[in-house]
Design a protein around this motif. Structure first.
Motif, short mmCIF file in Angstrom:
data_model
loop_
_atom_site.label_atom_id
_atom_site.label_comp_id
_atom_site.label_asym_id
_atom_site.label_seq_id
_atom_site.Cartn_x
_atom_site.Cartn_y
_atom_site.Cartn_z
N HIS A 27 -11.16 4.13 -4.58
CA HIS A 27 -11.36 4.76 -3.27
C HIS A 27 -10.69 3.98 -2.15
CE1 HIS A 27 -14.01 7.86 -4.78
NE2 HIS A 27 -14.72 6.96 -5.42
N ASP A 28 -10.34 2.71 -2.41
CA ASP A 28 -9.66 1.92 -1.38
C ASP A 28 -8.18 1.71 -1.71
OD1 ASP A 28 -10.00 0.22 -3.50
OD2 ASP A 28 -10.72 -1.48 -2.31
N SER A 29 -7.64 2.51 -2.62
CA SER A 29 -6.22 2.41 -2.93
C SER A 29 -5.40 2.89 -1.74
CB SER A 29 -5.88 3.26 -4.16
OG SER A 29 -6.02 4.63 -3.87
N ARG A 33 -6.44 5.80 1.01
CA ARG A 33 -6.57 5.45 2.43
C ARG A 33 -5.62 6.27 3.29
NH1 ARG A 33 -5.13 -0.39 2.79
NH2 ARG A 33 -5.63 -0.14 5.00
N VAL A 34 -4.41 6.48 2.80
CA VAL A 34 -3.44 7.30 3.54
C VAL A 34 -3.96 8.73 3.66
CG1 VAL A 34 -1.13 8.32 3.49
CG2 VAL A 34 -1.43 5.89 2.97
N ILE A 205 4.98 6.53 -1.69
CA ILE A 205 4.73 5.12 -1.37
C ILE A 205 5.21 4.30 -2.57
CG2 ILE A 205 3.01 3.44 -0.61
CD1 ILE A 205 1.17 5.88 -0.01
N GLN A 206 6.20 3.48 -2.38
CA GLN A 206 6.81 2.78 -3.50
C GLN A 206 6.80 1.27 -3.29
OE1 GLN A 206 11.20 3.11 -3.56
NE2 GLN A 206 10.99 4.50 -1.83
N GLY A 207 7.04 0.55 -4.39
CA GLY A 207 7.16 -0.90 -4.33
C GLY A 207 5.88 -1.64 -4.04
N LEU A 208 4.73 -1.06 -4.38
CA LEU A 208 3.46 -1.70 -4.04
C LEU A 208 3.23 -3.01 -4.80
CD1 LEU A 208 1.07 1.38 -3.74
CD2 LEU A 208 2.04 -0.01 -1.91
N ALA A 209 3.90 -3.17 -5.92
CA ALA A 209 3.72 -4.41 -6.70
C ALA A 209 4.37 -5.61 -6.03
CB ALA A 209 4.30 -4.23 -8.10
N SER A 210 5.35 -5.35 -5.17
CA SER A 210 6.08 -6.46 -4.55
C SER A 210 6.04 -6.44 -3.02
CB SER A 210 7.55 -6.45 -5.01
OG SER A 210 8.15 -5.20 -4.72
N HIS A 211 5.76 -5.30 -2.42
CA HIS A 211 5.76 -5.19 -0.97
C HIS A 211 4.36 -5.44 -0.40
CE1 HIS A 211 9.51 -2.36 -1.14
NE2 HIS A 211 9.76 -3.59 -1.53
N ASP A 212 4.32 -5.71 0.89
CA ASP A 212 3.04 -5.89 1.58
C ASP A 212 2.31 -4.55 1.63
OD1 ASP A 212 1.59 -5.70 4.48
OD2 ASP A 212 1.40 -7.70 3.59
N GLU A 214 -0.38 -3.56 3.20
CA GLU A 214 -0.81 -3.09 4.51
C GLU A 214 0.36 -2.49 5.28
OE1 GLU A 214 -3.46 -1.90 7.21
OE2 GLU A 214 -3.87 -2.81 5.26
N ALA A 215 1.53 -3.12 5.16
CA ALA A 215 2.72 -2.56 5.81
C ALA A 215 3.09 -1.22 5.18
CB ALA A 215 3.88 -3.55 5.70
N SER A 216 2.98 -1.14 3.86
CA SER A 216 3.27 0.12 3.17
C SER A 216 2.29 1.20 3.61
CB SER A 216 3.18 -0.07 1.66
OG SER A 216 4.15 -0.98 1.20
N PHE A 217 1.04 0.81 3.78
CA PHE A 217 0.01 1.76 4.23
C PHE A 217 0.35 2.29 5.62
CE2 PHE A 217 -3.83 2.05 6.94
CZ PHE A 217 -4.37 3.21 6.41
#
Length: 250
Positions: A27-29, A33-34, A205-212, A214-217
């Motif tokens: 639920h907090d993915s 959240r988006v 939304i891509q690159g979550l394994a390496s990107h920030d 919160e910035a991606s959010f």
């Protein structure tokens, strides 16, 4: 009901439904959240646009109904060979209690999506595709005569209605694949267009394994909210066009 500035009844006066099909893992993915932020933005934007046509204030919950289906919950019926047989017999007027009981939850899911005016899907990308529970949901509801018209003497198969918006919010740990290798958006947009949601939009939304994260959010929310604004505008234009195409007195 507040007095309308518009003369006569209008589709804009009817309560609309946002259905969120949630295949997010937690639920907090980021996708969840988006979606929450975007649905909130869409609600306020739609409420503001409708309120402009009213003389008296109206609450958002009086014009928008928000429903969420978590496909990871135990709500989804098992759709195996036995269930398929029960459903087939129930849809062919069987009065057997087992057939009716097996068909009832599938019928409820189908009715839920058919009454939706806006459809939001949140989904992680798994092995270039969607999680099995989302596919299970699709197999339950996307059936001819249930969520789209069956081919008959009057014409080919097709949706019961057209023009309803779909926003897909997907996430992946790595870089998004090129368009010719993206199987998620083409699949989901095609399958739900069969049910009338043919105005599809995508927030990838891509690159979550390496990107920030919160910035991606934050970036995804900006994109999603911009799409929500576009969707509200186009949806209202469609409702107005539908009203204008109706014969006088209807």
């Amino acid at each position: 009901m507040p007095e309308l500035r518009r003369s006569g009844s209008s589709s804009l006066d009817k309560k609309q439904t946002i259905l969120h099909i949630n295949a997010s893992i937690t639920h907090d993915s980021v996708t969840a959240r988006v979606a929450t932020a975007m649905v909130d933005h869409l609600t306020h934007h739609y409420h503001r646009r409708v309120q402009e046509g009213l003389r008296e204030p109206i609450a958002p919950e009086d014009i928008l109904n928000i429903e969420e289906l978590d496909v990871w919950s135990n709500q989804l019926p098992k759709f195996d060979r036995d269930t398929m047989q029960h459903v087939w017999r129930a849809r062919n007027n069987s009065q057997d209690e087992a057939d009716i009981a097996a068909f009832k939850p599938i019928q409820d899911l189908a009715e839920q999506i058919l009454r939706a005016d806006f459809l939001v899907i949140t989904v992680p990308v798994w092995n270039f595709s969607v999680p099995y529970v989302l596919k299970q949901y699709i197999d339950c509801i996307v059936q001819p005569g249930l969520t789209f018209k069956n081919a008959d003497a009057q014409g080919p198969s097709g949706p019961f209605f057209k023009g309803r918006p779909l926003i897909i919010i997907s996430s992946s740990g790595g870089k998004a694949p090129p368009p010719n290798e993206d199987f998620v958006f083409p699949f989901l947009s095609k399958i739900f267009a069969m049910c009338g949601f043919d105005q599809a939009h995508h927030v990838a939304i891509q690159g979550l394994a390496s990107h920030d994260k919160e910035a991606s959010f934050q970036d995804a929310v900006k994109h999603a909210n911009a799409l929500a604004d576009e969707v509200v505008h186009n949806h209202q234009l469609r409702l107005i066009a539908n009203d204008e195409s109706m014969p006088n007195g209807l």
